[in-house]
Motif scaffolding. Structure first.
Motif, mmCIF file in Angstrom:
data_model
loop_
_atom_site.group_PDB
_atom_site.id
_atom_site.type_symbol
_atom_site.label_atom_id
_atom_site.label_comp_id
_atom_site.label_asym_id
_atom_site.label_seq_id
_atom_site.Cartn_x
_atom_site.Cartn_y
_atom_site.Cartn_z
ATOM 1 N N GLY A 147 0.755 -1.240 -0.052
ATOM 2 C CA GLY A 147 0.084 0.127 0.041
ATOM 3 C C GLY A 147 0.861 1.222 0.203
ATOM 4 O O GLY A 147 0.501 2.372 -0.812
ATOM 5 N N VAL A 148 2.054 1.304 0.868
ATOM 6 C CA VAL A 148 2.941 2.477 1.038
ATOM 7 C C VAL A 148 3.647 2.557 -0.333
ATOM 8 O O VAL A 148 3.597 3.691 -0.806
ATOM 9 C CB VAL A 148 3.983 2.237 2.071
ATOM 10 C CG1 VAL A 148 4.816 3.459 1.930
ATOM 11 C CG2 VAL A 148 3.086 2.395 3.135
ATOM 12 N N CYS A 149 3.948 1.608 -0.870
ATOM 13 C CA CYS A 149 4.818 1.573 -2.279
ATOM 14 C C CYS A 149 3.863 1.962 -3.683
ATOM 15 O O CYS A 149 4.283 2.766 -4.401
ATOM 16 C CB CYS A 149 5.250 0.316 -2.748
ATOM 17 S SG CYS A 149 6.818 -0.311 -1.506
ATOM 18 N N ASN A 150 2.536 1.950 -3.410
ATOM 19 C CA ASN A 150 1.553 2.478 -4.311
ATOM 20 C C ASN A 150 0.968 3.597 -3.941
ATOM 21 O O ASN A 150 -0.061 3.786 -4.848
ATOM 22 C CB ASN A 150 0.531 1.132 -4.678
ATOM 23 C CG ASN A 150 1.316 -0.038 -5.478
ATOM 24 O OD1 ASN A 150 2.189 0.040 -6.422
ATOM 25 N ND2 ASN A 150 1.013 -1.207 -5.019
ATOM 26 N N ASN A 151 1.335 4.253 -2.937
ATOM 27 C CA ASN A 151 0.452 5.422 -2.693
ATOM 28 C C ASN A 151 -1.088 5.039 -2.449
ATOM 29 O O ASN A 151 -2.009 5.833 -3.036
ATOM 30 C CB ASN A 151 0.554 6.421 -3.647
ATOM 31 C CG ASN A 151 1.798 7.137 -3.276
ATOM 32 O OD1 ASN A 151 2.450 7.468 -4.371
ATOM 33 N ND2 ASN A 151 2.243 7.561 -2.197
ATOM 34 N N SER A 152 -1.339 3.597 -2.194
ATOM 35 C CA SER A 152 -2.937 3.512 -2.122
ATOM 36 C C SER A 152 -3.669 4.224 -1.253
ATOM 37 O O SER A 152 -3.239 4.728 -0.162
ATOM 38 C CB SER A 152 -3.013 1.997 -1.637
ATOM 39 O OG SER A 152 -2.372 1.120 -2.265
ATOM 40 N N GLY A 153 -4.881 4.496 -1.775
ATOM 41 C CA GLY A 153 -5.719 5.646 -1.153
ATOM 42 C C GLY A 153 -6.590 5.142 -0.098
ATOM 43 O O GLY A 153 -6.776 5.508 0.902
ATOM 44 N N GLY A 154 -7.420 4.006 -0.459
ATOM 45 C CA GLY A 154 -8.193 3.357 0.896
ATOM 46 C C GLY A 154 -9.409 4.282 0.544
ATOM 47 O O GLY A 154 -9.648 5.141 -0.101
ATOM 48 N N GLY A 160 -6.480 9.717 3.911
ATOM 49 C CA GLY A 160 -5.731 10.032 2.818
ATOM 50 C C GLY A 160 -5.035 8.978 2.311
ATOM 51 O O GLY A 160 -5.307 7.800 2.744
ATOM 52 N N PRO A 161 -4.155 9.108 1.582
ATOM 53 C CA PRO A 161 -3.306 7.886 0.905
ATOM 54 C C PRO A 161 -2.348 7.454 2.044
ATOM 55 O O PRO A 161 -1.844 8.178 2.630
ATOM 56 C CB PRO A 161 -2.836 8.627 -0.350
ATOM 57 C CG PRO A 161 -2.730 10.039 -0.014
ATOM 58 C CD PRO A 161 -3.698 10.320 0.801
ATOM 59 N N ALA A 162 -2.106 6.195 1.406
ATOM 60 C CA ALA A 162 -0.728 5.604 2.424
ATOM 61 C C ALA A 162 0.477 6.436 2.155
ATOM 62 O O ALA A 162 0.966 6.466 0.925
ATOM 63 C CB ALA A 162 -0.624 4.182 2.173
ATOM 64 N N PHE A 163 1.118 6.779 3.048
ATOM 65 C CA PHE A 163 2.423 7.532 3.183
ATOM 66 C C PHE A 163 3.307 7.673 4.336
ATOM 67 O O PHE A 163 2.614 7.506 5.252
ATOM 68 C CB PHE A 163 2.032 8.972 2.741
ATOM 69 C CG PHE A 163 3.203 9.944 2.522
ATOM 70 C CD1 PHE A 163 3.751 9.851 1.412
ATOM 71 C CD2 PHE A 163 3.708 10.838 3.610
ATOM 72 C CE1 PHE A 163 5.004 10.709 1.441
ATOM 73 C CE2 PHE A 163 4.585 11.501 3.279
ATOM 74 C CZ PHE A 163 5.300 11.754 2.227
ATOM 75 N N THR A 164 4.520 7.502 4.048
ATOM 76 C CA THR A 164 5.404 7.778 5.294
ATOM 77 C C THR A 164 6.793 8.112 4.577
ATOM 78 O O THR A 164 6.841 7.781 3.438
ATOM 79 C CB THR A 164 5.555 6.414 6.173
ATOM 80 O OG1 THR A 164 6.255 6.600 7.041
ATOM 81 C CG2 THR A 164 6.167 5.245 5.287
ATOM 82 N N ARG A 165 7.561 8.799 5.676
ATOM 83 C CA ARG A 165 8.754 9.168 5.262
ATOM 84 C C ARG A 165 9.858 8.242 6.102
ATOM 85 O O ARG A 165 11.047 8.741 6.057
ATOM 86 C CB ARG A 165 9.113 10.887 5.438
ATOM 87 C CG ARG A 165 8.346 11.778 4.640
ATOM 88 C CD ARG A 165 8.323 13.087 5.261
ATOM 89 N NE ARG A 165 9.767 13.687 5.009
ATOM 90 C CZ ARG A 165 9.992 14.224 3.955
ATOM 91 N NH1 ARG A 165 9.339 14.646 2.780
ATOM 92 N NH2 ARG A 165 11.431 14.750 3.769
ATOM 93 N N LEU A 166 9.310 7.413 6.666
ATOM 94 C CA LEU A 166 10.336 6.567 7.524
ATOM 95 C C LEU A 166 10.077 5.144 6.975
ATOM 96 O O LEU A 166 9.159 4.411 6.964
ATOM 97 C CB LEU A 166 9.455 6.627 8.828
ATOM 98 C CG LEU A 166 9.526 7.897 9.576
ATOM 99 C CD1 LEU A 166 8.619 7.817 11.030
ATOM 100 C CD2 LEU A 166 10.930 8.664 9.959
ATOM 101 N N ALA A 167 11.307 4.559 6.663
ATOM 102 C CA ALA A 167 11.450 3.472 6.097
ATOM 103 C C ALA A 167 12.715 2.750 5.969
ATOM 104 O O ALA A 167 13.713 3.706 6.207
ATOM 105 C CB ALA A 167 10.954 3.416 4.467
ATOM 106 N N LEU A 168 12.950 1.652 6.134
ATOM 107 C CA LEU A 168 14.200 0.882 5.809
ATOM 108 C C LEU A 168 14.196 0.221 4.426
ATOM 109 O O LEU A 168 13.443 -0.713 4.381
ATOM 110 C CB LEU A 168 14.244 0.037 7.125
ATOM 111 C CG LEU A 168 15.757 -0.979 6.997
ATOM 112 C CD1 LEU A 168 16.985 -0.151 7.053
ATOM 113 C CD2 LEU A 168 15.627 -2.026 8.216
#
Length: 562
Positions: A147-154, A160-168
């Motif tokens: 979901g995050v990789c695709n900016n999935s909206g839901g 809003g869309p799946a989003f984060t600035r925190l990842a490994l």
């Protein structure tokens, strides 16, 4: 040469987790709705260290790496697309790596690549919290990282869309070197395998977790952005440059090991209002009144057209019953079993095409009517259907609105019982799969499905599409459904046999361009849509060698973007 490479993969993950025969790789190399092609192997690591070592082996051997989790995407973005690649493809399936760490007393989570939304929802429920997405058209069995990789909206308006600035994550740089990048906001050391081992085992403390206010773990601005009903642009879409950051919107162009995400307080009091209307302008007025005037935003506002209602009622019935009685956790196993059975059936002589779909359709038809009587009565009376879920003070706001300000005329509403609410949203969310089932059952009458995923401008009033006669003649069924208050619509066109679905799609996209719409809205480009300039720049920056998922968004499939 490949024998030595495959032997190295077997050493890393175990022989039973390296799949090479067409029958065993079929469930992984064929998309749920679209796409498919040849692969050299499917590797199924069981730990983050195994995943890292598979990546290094693939990079050293010059293989294409195609990351995959649940393989429930609708645009073919996690499977090959044909056989015209310049290197061998290795699919790395992460479904065995399902760990989730609850941090900040459950206010945030760290999800490893195989964790699913249904799993996360189950873990958070005792804490009175929820993930970004709950059951929806794109998350029945879907993974969190996907979901995050695709900016999935839901479907949830407040999030809003799946989003984060925190990842490994890991990338392969311009020199072909593999590098691990820890932007998770958790201090885990410097050695790559030590970092991965500590993370998977949860060997970190509260003191290791940073809290930079700029490094957000969700889209904090969406709740206000969606309220701008007079803005001449969509509220959300996949190519929005403001929502492309490293893993977010990466579409498989890096290898993700973990994402850190916000969770949300679960609504304690909710009510669902079911609205039927003959005139789409009625729903336009409701949307503008509520987004522009209510103090409390709705939880969800899901739309279905009558024709979509009918197809989902008949061809989504078995999925509806499976989810209702066995839960969303069952869907991943059901998808995997069906893919395996499809492969077996396809290899047997005298077995008709789509035999498993036909069997599932037959079994579903044996059960009694599954939809509530009031919903079916509205289906007979009204062309357009809206399911509006409110929470907290918004429940009374909505009741007052519909009792005092709502003009009936050619429309009506009722407040759902709890059972009606569950069934209404579940019916809406099996619609995408119902179109696929229809195509399978009626494959002799159907050319293909043109599936559009569009975001209309927030100020668009004429949202309901009316096609010219020559285009309508090429379509057997037009299925309209979507996230109405976000103005995100899924439009599936079941094309008559003998018609050219590609030519029809190009004509439709030209019309959407003229309307100022953006596409895709939330399922990402996959191999169906052309990546926009911002997305292409994002992909090339992440993956300069073009080693990960080449060709995504109809970009170059060649090494180093030749």
């Amino acid at each position: 040469m490949d024998g030595g490479f495959l032997a190295s993969l077997r050493t890393i993950v175990g022989g039973q987790h390296v799949l090479t025969t067409p029958a065993r790789t079929a469930p992984f190399r064929r998309g749920y709705r679209f796409g498919g092609g040849k692969v050299l192997a499917v590797a199924r690591p069981g730990t983050l260290i195994e995943q890292w070592r598979v990546l290094k082996a693939c990079a050293a051997a010059g293989k294409i790496i195609l990351m995959q989790a649940a393989n429930t995407g609708l645009t073919g973005g996690s499977t090959p697309d044909g056989d015209d690649y310049d290197r061998d493809i290795v699919i790395v399936s992460t479904l065995r790596i399902t760990t989730v760490h609850l941090i900040e007393d459950g206010r945030q989570v760290i999800c490893l690549p195989g964790s699913t939304l249904s799993q996360l929802e189950r873990l958070l429920s005792p804490l009175g919290r929820e993930p970004h997405s709950v059951i929806g058209s794109s998350c029945i069995g879907a993974s969190v990282v996907g979901g995050v990789c695709n900016n999935s909206g839901g479907s949830l308006i407040q999030r809003g869309p799946a989003f984060t600035r925190l990842a490994l994550f890991a990338r392969i740089d311009e020199s072909g070197d593999v590098e691990l990048i820890n932007h998770l906001g958790v201090a885990l050391g410097n050695d790559a395998e030590d970092v991965l081992n500590r993370l998977e085992r949860g060997e970190f403390t509260q003191a290791d977790i940073s809290h930079d206010p700029m490094e957000v773990a969700s889209d904090h601005d969406y709740a206000q952005r969606v309220r701008h009903i007079d803005a001449d642009s969509p509220a959300r879409f996949n190519a929005d440059p403001d929502r492309l950051f490293e893993v977010s919107g990466s579409a498989g162009k890096v290898m993700v090991f973990a994402v850190r995400l916000d969770t949300f307080e679960k609504s304690k009091e909710t009510a669902t209002f079911y609205i039927g209307a003959s005139d789409p302008a009625t729903l336009t007025r409701i949307r503008r009144d509520i987004l522009g005037g209510f103090t409390t935003l709705p939880v969800a506002a899901e739309y279905m057209h009558r024709d979509c209602y009918d197809i989902a009622r008949t061809y989504g019935k078995d999925a509806f019953l499976a989810i209702k009685h066995f839960g969303t956790d069952s869907m991943q196993r059901i998808f995997a079993l069906k893919a395996t059975l499809d492969s077996i059936a396809g290899s047997l002589p005298l077995v008709p095409a789509f035999a498993i779909d036909r069997l599932a359709q037959l079994v579903g038809g044996l059960f009694p009517e599954h939809l509530p009587e009031r919903m079916n009565a509205y289906r007979d009376c009204y062309e357009h259907h809206l399911m509006l879920k409110m929470t907290g003070a918004g429940v009374d706001e909505a009741r007052r609105y519909f009792l005092e300000a709502f003009i009936a005329g050619d429309s009506a509403w009722f407040e759902c019982t709890e059972d009606e609410s569950v069934k209404a949203f579940l019916h809406r969310f099996v619609a995408a799969g119902a179109a696929v089932r229809y195509r399978a059952i009626h494959h002799r009458e159907v050319s293909d499905i043109v599936a559009l995923d569009i975001a209309l401008r927030r100020n668009e009033r004429d949202w309901f599409e009316v096609l010219p006669p020559d285009m309508s003649a090429a379509i057997k069924h037009s299925l309209y459904y979507g996230h109405f208050f976000c103005h995100v619509f899924h439009q599936d066109y079941i094309v008559v046999a003998g018609e050219d679905p590609v030519a029809l799609e190009h004509r439709m996209l030209a019309v959407l361009d003229q309307r100022g719409a953006k596409y895709p809205a939330e399922h990402n480009v996959g191999h169906l849509y052309e990546a926009g300039p911002a997305q292409t720049r994002h992909f090339r920056k992440l993956d300069p060698c073009n080693c990960f998922n080449p060709g995504i968004g109809r970009t170059s499939r060649k090494a180093e973007w030749v």
